[in-house]
Design an enzyme around this catalytic site. Structure first.
Site, PDB file in Angstrom:
ATOM      1  N   ASP A   1       8.376   6.033 -10.313  1.00 24.79           N
ATOM      2  CA  ASP A   1       7.843   6.468  -9.021  1.00 24.79           C
ATOM      3  C   ASP A   1       8.894   6.292  -7.935  1.00 24.79           C
ATOM      4  OD1 ASP A   1       5.272   7.355  -9.601  1.00 24.79           O
ATOM      5  OD2 ASP A   1       4.402   5.359  -9.477  1.00 24.79           O
ATOM      6  N   LEU A   2       9.580   5.155  -7.954  1.00 25.15           N
ATOM      7  CA  LEU A   2      10.592   4.898  -6.925  1.00 25.15           C
ATOM      8  C   LEU A   2      11.739   5.898  -7.017  1.00 25.15           C
ATOM      9  CD1 LEU A   2      10.741   0.992  -7.185  1.00 25.15           C
ATOM     10  CD2 LEU A   2       9.387   2.379  -5.615  1.00 25.15           C
TER      11      LEU A   2
END
Length: 404
Positions: free
Chosen positions: A164-165
């Protein structure tokens, strides 16, 4: 808005992490990022961690500095308002980012009919359209099978969501690349960014796939040891932990100086026939290095170990809990990236601005996350040009809403 991206306007329809973090990355650099949500909040409006009275600290953390408009998303009139907002004219406008299903009224083709040079980023789970989140993506990468203690059987999930990051920052980069392309050519475009492909690309770049194919091995677990060099956690006399690493010649010498290990390191090199100035030498001699370093750390307090390592210029760090980090002066309290903000409905706590430091413009201080629907009226008036009586009518019919 001020900042290096002042003049850009991005409309965001998002949930969870990758899309809102990507939008916030741009907002903290000065872009006007407008997040739209259904009246009452979206899928992540009450996601944990939360305050004792149920306010989402998570949501506030990912939406700092944005504007918020609340619209009845199932209403044709509400969808028309958002379509007009996404495709509104302006040199820096016409940019849309979402991890929602980009079909129907949100389909790129439908939106591009209203603005031909539209830039639309769609973050998806997998390239075939299958739904995925960080944890299901991580499962296929191989990382859970090498994470955790040496003797552990079965997968160990990551606590922080790495994919996600990575996808958030890749998405922000994609928008800026497409905006540059539009300025040079006048062309808009649809960008598709699969979360799964982001993870696979990173796994490939870090050599894990190459190692598996070329060497025909599945890497085993090594616990907290850093593969291919030297690094591990050590426990101090007072029960604290420090991470000590060696990544270069200088780190070998600094660690030797800190603990008085010069003779011991030389003996390891002589007896093992290895050069500790090389990654391979440190990796192959890691057990012998630990046998020297571990008793020294165990005989001293964390304060004593930290002072010696810091004075010598070694590569190390103390382990912290989140509460310890929040109270730490060097990393948070006196760090100019942080400001103690009063987040409405949550309270006062340190909030980070963008980590980027540009020479041409000052770093913008962090701003609180908006209340849901906080900017509904000013967006309808300032961007869509609706008169007050029309805005009042939309409120009366529950097509839009202000802050609760």
């Amino acid at each position: 808005m001020t900042g290096i991206l002042a003049g850009l306007r991005i409309v965001e329809g998002s949930a969870f992490i990758a899309a809102p973090l990507g939008g916030m990355t741009l907002a903290q650099l000065g872009a006007d990022v407008i997040r739209f949500d259904d009246i009452g909040g979206g899928l992540d409006s009450d996601r944990w961690p939360i305050t004792r009275d149920g306010r989402s600290i998570y949501w506030a953390g990912l939406n700092k500095g944005k504007r918020s408009i609340a619209v009845a998303l199932r209403s044709p009139e509400g969808r028309e308002l958002l379509t007009a907002l996404i495709t509104a004219p302006g040199e820096g406008a016409g940019i849309f980012t979402t991890n929602m299903p980009a079909r129907g009224w949100l389909a790129y083709e439908a939106l591009a009919r209203r603005r031909a040079d539209l830039i639309a980023l769609n973050i998806v789970g997998a390239r075939d359209g299958t739904a995925h989140v960080d944890y299901t993506v991580n499962a296929i990468t191989g990382f859970p099978m090498v994470t955790g203690p040496v003797a552990h059987e079965g997968p160990v999930n990551a606590v922080a969501p790495p994919w996600d990051l990575a996808t958030a920052y890749a998405g922000a980069l994609a928008i800026l690349a497409a905006e540059r392309h539009r300025r040079l050519t006048g062309e808009g475009q649809r960008i598709v960014l699969p979360l799964q492909d982001m993870a696979l690309a990173a796994t490939s770049a870090l050599g894990y796939l190459g190692e598996a194919v070329i060497n025909q091995v599945d890497r085993p677990r090594f616990g907290n040891e850093i593969f291919g060099t030297f690094g591990r956690d050590f426990r101090t006399r007072d029960g604290r932990f420090v991470m000590i690493c060696i990544f270069s010649d200088r780190h070998v010498d600094a660690l030797a100086k800190a603990g008085g290990f010069t003779d011991a390191f030389a003996r390891i090199e002589s007896e093992q026939g290895l050069d500790l100035k090389t990654d391979a030498g440190r990796w192959l001699a890691r057990a012998e290095l630990c046998a020297v370093i571990e008793p020294w750390v165990a005989a001293h307090t964390a304060e004593e170990v930290s002072a010696a390592l810091k004075a010598a210029g070694a590569l190390w760090a103390p382990y912290r809990t989140f509460r310890e980090l929040a109270a730490d002066r060097d990393h948070v309290r006196d760090n100019p990236m942080f400001t103690v903000l009063d987040q409405p409905g949550i309270g006062r706590y340190p909030v980070a601005a963008s980590p980027l430091q540009f020479g041409a413009v000052p770093r913008q201080p962090p701003q609180p996350a908006p209340l849901l629907g906080q900017h509904t009226d000013e967006i309808l008036s300032g961007i869509l040009g609706l008169p007050d009586h029309e805005i009042a009518r939309l409120h009366d019919r529950a097509i839009v809403a202000g802050p609760a």
